[in-house]
Scaffold this motif. Sequence first.
Motif, short mmCIF file in Angstrom:
data_model
loop_
_atom_site.label_atom_id
_atom_site.label_comp_id
_atom_site.label_asym_id
_atom_site.label_seq_id
_atom_site.Cartn_x
_atom_site.Cartn_y
_atom_site.Cartn_z
N PHE A 53 0.82 -1.21 0.00
CA PHE A 53 0.00 0.00 0.00
C PHE A 53 0.86 1.26 0.00
CE2 PHE A 53 -3.39 -2.94 1.18
CZ PHE A 53 -4.40 -2.48 0.33
N SER A 54 2.01 1.24 0.66
CA SER A 54 2.93 2.39 0.62
C SER A 54 3.43 2.61 -0.81
CB SER A 54 4.12 2.15 1.55
OG SER A 54 3.70 2.12 2.88
N TYR A 55 3.75 1.52 -1.49
CA TYR A 55 4.20 1.61 -2.89
C TYR A 55 3.10 2.23 -3.75
CZ TYR A 55 5.90 0.32 -7.49
OH TYR A 55 6.32 0.36 -8.80
N LEU A 56 1.86 1.79 -3.56
CA LEU A 56 0.76 2.34 -4.35
C LEU A 56 0.59 3.83 -4.10
CD1 LEU A 56 -2.02 -0.40 -4.11
CD2 LEU A 56 -0.32 -0.05 -5.92
N LEU A 57 0.65 4.25 -2.85
CA LEU A 57 0.51 5.68 -2.54
C LEU A 57 1.61 6.49 -3.21
CD1 LEU A 57 -0.52 5.66 1.21
CD2 LEU A 57 -1.86 6.56 -0.71
N GLU A 58 2.82 5.98 -3.14
CA GLU A 58 3.96 6.72 -3.70
C GLU A 58 3.92 6.78 -5.22
OE1 GLU A 58 8.80 6.22 -3.85
OE2 GLU A 58 7.73 5.54 -2.05
N HIS A 59 3.51 5.70 -5.87
CA HIS A 59 3.60 5.63 -7.32
C HIS A 59 2.30 5.88 -8.08
CE1 HIS A 59 7.31 3.63 -6.05
NE2 HIS A 59 7.79 4.12 -7.15
N PHE A 60 1.17 5.74 -7.41
CA PHE A 60 -0.12 5.89 -8.09
C PHE A 60 -1.05 6.89 -7.43
CE2 PHE A 60 1.47 1.68 -9.16
CZ PHE A 60 1.32 1.66 -10.54
N GLY A 61 -0.80 7.25 -6.18
CA GLY A 61 -1.64 8.19 -5.47
C GLY A 61 -2.86 7.52 -4.86
N PRO A 62 -3.57 8.26 -4.00
CA PRO A 62 -4.68 7.67 -3.25
C PRO A 62 -5.99 7.57 -4.01
CG PRO A 62 -4.36 9.93 -2.58
CD PRO A 62 -3.26 9.62 -3.56
N GLN A 63 -6.13 8.24 -5.12
CA GLN A 63 -7.41 8.24 -5.86
C GLN A 63 -7.55 6.98 -6.70
OE1 GLN A 63 -9.63 10.45 -5.10
NE2 GLN A 63 -8.19 11.55 -3.80
N GLN A 64 -7.48 5.84 -6.03
CA GLN A 64 -7.48 4.56 -6.73
C GLN A 64 -8.47 3.60 -6.10
OE1 GLN A 64 -5.56 4.13 -9.41
NE2 GLN A 64 -4.55 6.10 -9.13
N THR A 65 -8.97 2.70 -6.94
CA THR A 65 -9.70 1.55 -6.45
C THR A 65 -8.70 0.40 -6.46
OG1 THR A 65 -11.81 2.31 -7.29
CG2 THR A 65 -11.59 -0.06 -6.93
N VAL A 66 -8.53 -0.25 -5.31
CA VAL A 66 -7.53 -1.30 -5.16
C VAL A 66 -8.22 -2.61 -4.83
CG1 VAL A 66 -5.49 -2.06 -3.88
CG2 VAL A 66 -5.85 0.39 -4.30
N LEU A 67 -7.92 -3.63 -5.62
CA LEU A 67 -8.33 -4.99 -5.30
C LEU A 67 -7.12 -5.64 -4.65
CD1 LEU A 67 -10.16 -5.99 -8.60
CD2 LEU A 67 -11.13 -5.05 -6.49
N PHE A 68 -7.22 -5.91 -3.37
CA PHE A 68 -6.10 -6.43 -2.57
C PHE A 68 -6.30 -7.91 -2.33
CE2 PHE A 68 -4.42 -6.92 1.93
CZ PHE A 68 -3.14 -7.25 1.50
N TYR A 69 -5.31 -8.70 -2.75
CA TYR A 69 -5.36 -10.15 -2.62
C TYR A 69 -4.27 -10.63 -1.67
CZ TYR A 69 -8.18 -9.72 -6.83
OH TYR A 69 -9.16 -9.37 -7.73
N THR A 70 -4.64 -11.49 -0.73
CA THR A 70 -3.68 -12.07 0.21
C THR A 70 -4.05 -13.53 0.47
OG1 THR A 70 -2.76 -11.95 2.45
CG2 THR A 70 -5.03 -11.21 2.19
N ASN A 95 -4.27 0.07 8.41
CA ASN A 95 -5.51 0.82 8.21
C ASN A 95 -5.25 2.29 7.87
OD1 ASN A 95 -7.45 -1.17 8.36
ND2 ASN A 95 -7.72 -0.96 10.58
N GLN A 96 -4.18 2.86 8.43
CA GLN A 96 -3.83 4.25 8.09
C GLN A 96 -3.52 4.37 6.60
OE1 GLN A 96 -0.65 5.47 10.69
NE2 GLN A 96 -2.05 6.04 12.34
N LEU A 97 -2.88 3.36 6.05
CA LEU A 97 -2.57 3.37 4.61
C LEU A 97 -3.82 3.09 3.78
CD1 LEU A 97 0.78 1.39 4.76
CD2 LEU A 97 0.51 3.83 4.27
N ILE A 98 -4.54 2.04 4.13
CA ILE A 98 -5.74 1.65 3.38
C ILE A 98 -6.75 2.78 3.35
CG2 ILE A 98 -7.76 0.14 3.46
CD1 ILE A 98 -5.91 -2.14 4.34
N GLY A 99 -6.90 3.48 4.47
CA GLY A 99 -7.89 4.55 4.59
C GLY A 99 -7.65 5.72 3.65
#
Length: 129
Positions: A53-70, A95-99
């Motif tokens: 999620f940190s990578y996504l924030l840094e490279h794509f920004g927060p205005q994203q819909t993310v499908l997270f698989y684990t 949660n701070q990142l996901i939010g």
Amino acid sequence: MIKLYTDAASKGNPGPTGLGVLVIANHHQYQVTDTLQLADNHHGEFAAARLGFSYLLEHFGPQQTVLFYTDSRVLSDAIGKNYTKHYQEELAALNQLIGQFTTVVTQWIPDRENHGAHHLANQALKTLE
């Protein structure tokens, strides 16, 4: 829409741990790895998710819909219930990142469907040997 796959691989429990992140966005794959000197697998799974999620924030920004698989039931259940008995600090940090994202949908998948992130976690783990 971005697909995020994460995984952790530990040698020992606790022990050295590799973190693997696979991001699929805009028809491209992005691979990220990191290591922890000493962690159990569950802490590693939370750390891998935070890395992703940190990578996504840094490279794509927060205005994203993310499908997270684990493939971690502990992680997916903790996110879904917003509760975990033993990993409260890790869940709060995640949660701070996901939010920050517009929408995040978390889905548990079996190990066999998480090959990319699993392979990356094992590659990272080998750098610690």
